[in-house]
Design a protein around this motif. Structure first.
Motif, PDB file in Angstrom:
ATOM      1  N   MET A  27       0.866  -1.178   0.000  1.00 37.38           N
ATOM      2  CA  MET A  27       0.000   0.000   0.000  1.00 37.38           C
ATOM      3  C   MET A  27       0.905   1.231   0.000  1.00 37.38           C
ATOM      4  O   MET A  27       1.582   1.504   0.988  1.00 37.38           O
ATOM      5  N   ALA A  30      -0.738   7.670  -2.251  1.00 32.21           N
ATOM      6  CA  ALA A  30      -1.084   8.286  -3.541  1.00 32.21           C
ATOM      7  C   ALA A  30      -1.774   9.620  -3.261  1.00 32.21           C
ATOM      8  O   ALA A  30      -1.864  10.055  -2.104  1.00 32.21           O
ATOM      9  N   GLU A  31      -2.254  10.257  -4.310  1.00 31.84           N
ATOM     10  CA  GLU A  31      -2.836  11.590  -4.181  1.00 31.84           C
ATOM     11  C   GLU A  31      -4.087  11.550  -3.299  1.00 31.84           C
ATOM     12  O   GLU A  31      -4.808  10.555  -3.273  1.00 31.84           O
ATOM     13  N   LEU A  34      -5.153   8.844  -0.531  1.00 32.88           N
ATOM     14  CA  LEU A  34      -5.452   7.466  -0.934  1.00 32.88           C
ATOM     15  C   LEU A  34      -4.177   6.632  -0.913  1.00 32.88           C
ATOM     16  O   LEU A  34      -3.070   7.159  -0.858  1.00 32.88           O
ATOM     17  N   ARG A  36      -2.260   3.403  -3.095  1.00 29.31           N
ATOM     18  CA  ARG A  36      -2.283   2.595  -4.317  1.00 29.31           C
ATOM     19  C   ARG A  36      -1.814   1.192  -3.959  1.00 29.31           C
ATOM     20  O   ARG A  36      -0.765   1.017  -3.347  1.00 29.31           O
ATOM     21  N   GLY A  38      -0.336  -2.440  -4.672  1.00 27.67           N
ATOM     22  CA  GLY A  38       0.524  -3.158  -5.604  1.00 27.67           C
ATOM     23  C   GLY A  38       1.006  -4.435  -4.939  1.00 27.67           C
ATOM     24  O   GLY A  38       0.498  -4.823  -3.880  1.00 27.67           O
TER      25      GLY A  38
END
Ligand code: ADP
Length: 314
Positions: A27, A30-31, A34, A36, A38
């Protein structure tokens, strides 16, 4: 565009590389607050790079254990989608995979892990399964993290299975990847390193980690330790400083990594280096050439964000 630069696969038989370890859910911030999602892990990263570097007639597989839940299935879908074979993945009912979360504080990354219950800890429970998935490979790759996440009896079982595969003709490569927090204590970590190196033909340590644990004054002391444990080839990584090489056939050498103006993210420097070196050796390069290709790849990887620099191969 990077390639192994070896045979190109034409007119020569391919082969099989199997990387063994734990892949986790990642984890990453992100913007807008949040995260992201993977998938990453040292041994998986190396498999991912090896898949991109080796010719198409080579099979690259990943051996691990996952659960039977949705996130385990999503991880397997990702691994397969990246071209890495999953036939050597154990699926354990009622289990799930490990997870880590990256936090950013003024550009500094820190990591929190949820991996204590992950299925990968049970990777080495079944010696017959291990013998089956390790059989018939040209190269078997594992790391200090692969060993650290296993219980002590799992470490012994994996080393024994690697020893049997090696006796049957496989080459074995081991990145020591020291993570003190994953081991019970320093004595267990040192014993685990000796166990892993004792079944390896190729050992790929990082000097800063080895210096921290063993007090090595110079990389040649790191080489000597792994040579004495039985390795025939050692490549000691040392950040931007020269890679110290040694092999039983050609003796000692050094290779200087290319200068990198701005390191964007050093994640997977060592993992991609390992893949570059192994892919080159497997396709016929000598050790110095292989280390140059490895250092060239790692230099590009640290110029990108994230562990898996897909745009390098676009
Ligand atoms: P690890 O990531 O396993 O700790 P290192 O930090 O030693 O290992 O890096 C692995 C390889 O990545 C090095 O041998 C080198 O080829 C490359 N590398 C790492 N940092 C740099 C840098 N600042 N400049 C150029 N190459 C680097």
């Amino acid at each position: 565009m990077l390639s192994a630069g070896g045979t190109g696969g034409t007119g020569r038989a391919g082969g099989s590389l199997l990387s063994i370890g734990e892949c986790m859910v990642e984890m990453a911030p992100a913007e807008g607050g949040l995260f992201r999602m993977g998938y990453a892990g040292d041994s998986f990263n190396t498999a991912w790079y090896a898949r991109r570097l080796l010719p198409a007639n080579w099979q690259v597989g990943y051996a691990t254990a996952v659960g039977d839940d949705a996130v385990s299935a999503a991880m397997l879908g990702f691994i397969e989608g990246e071209g890495v074979d999953t036939a050597a993945v154990r699926r354990l009912p009622g289990c799930t995979v490990g997870l880590y979360m990256i936090s950013l504080d003024r550009g500094e990354r820190s990591f929190a892990y949820w991996r204590g219950q992950s299925a990968a800890r049970r990777l080495a429970e079944d010696p017959d399964w291990l013998d089956r998935v390790l059989a018939g490979r040209d190269l078997l790759f594992f790391t200090g993290i692969t060993l650290a996440v296993l219980p002590p009896e799992g470490r012994a079982a994996l080393a024994a299975a690697l020893g049997r595969a090696r006796a049957a003709g496989a080459r074995v490569a081991f990145d020591t990847n020291l993570r003190p927090r994953l081991w019970e204590d320093e004595a267990a970590m040192k014993a685990g390193l000796a166990l892993g190196a004792g079944v390896a033909d190729i050992v790929l340590p990082s000097f800063d980690e080895e210096q921290g644990l063993f007090g090595d004054a110079a990389p040649r002391e790191t080489v000597a330790r792994y040579r004495d444990l039985g390795a025939g080839t050692v490549a000691v990584k040392n950040g931007q400083a020269p890679v110290t090489l040694w092999s039983a056939e050609t003796g000692a050498a050094e290779v200087s990594p290319p200068a990198v103006a701005a390191v964007v993210d050093s994640t997977a420097a060592g993992d991609s280096f390992d893949a570059g070196l192994l892919a080159a050796l497997l396709t016929g390069a000598d050790l110095e050439t292989a280390a140059m290709r490895a250092a060239d790849l790692a230099a590009r990887v640290i110029g990108r964000r994230g562990a898996l620099a897909a745009d390098l191969f676009a």
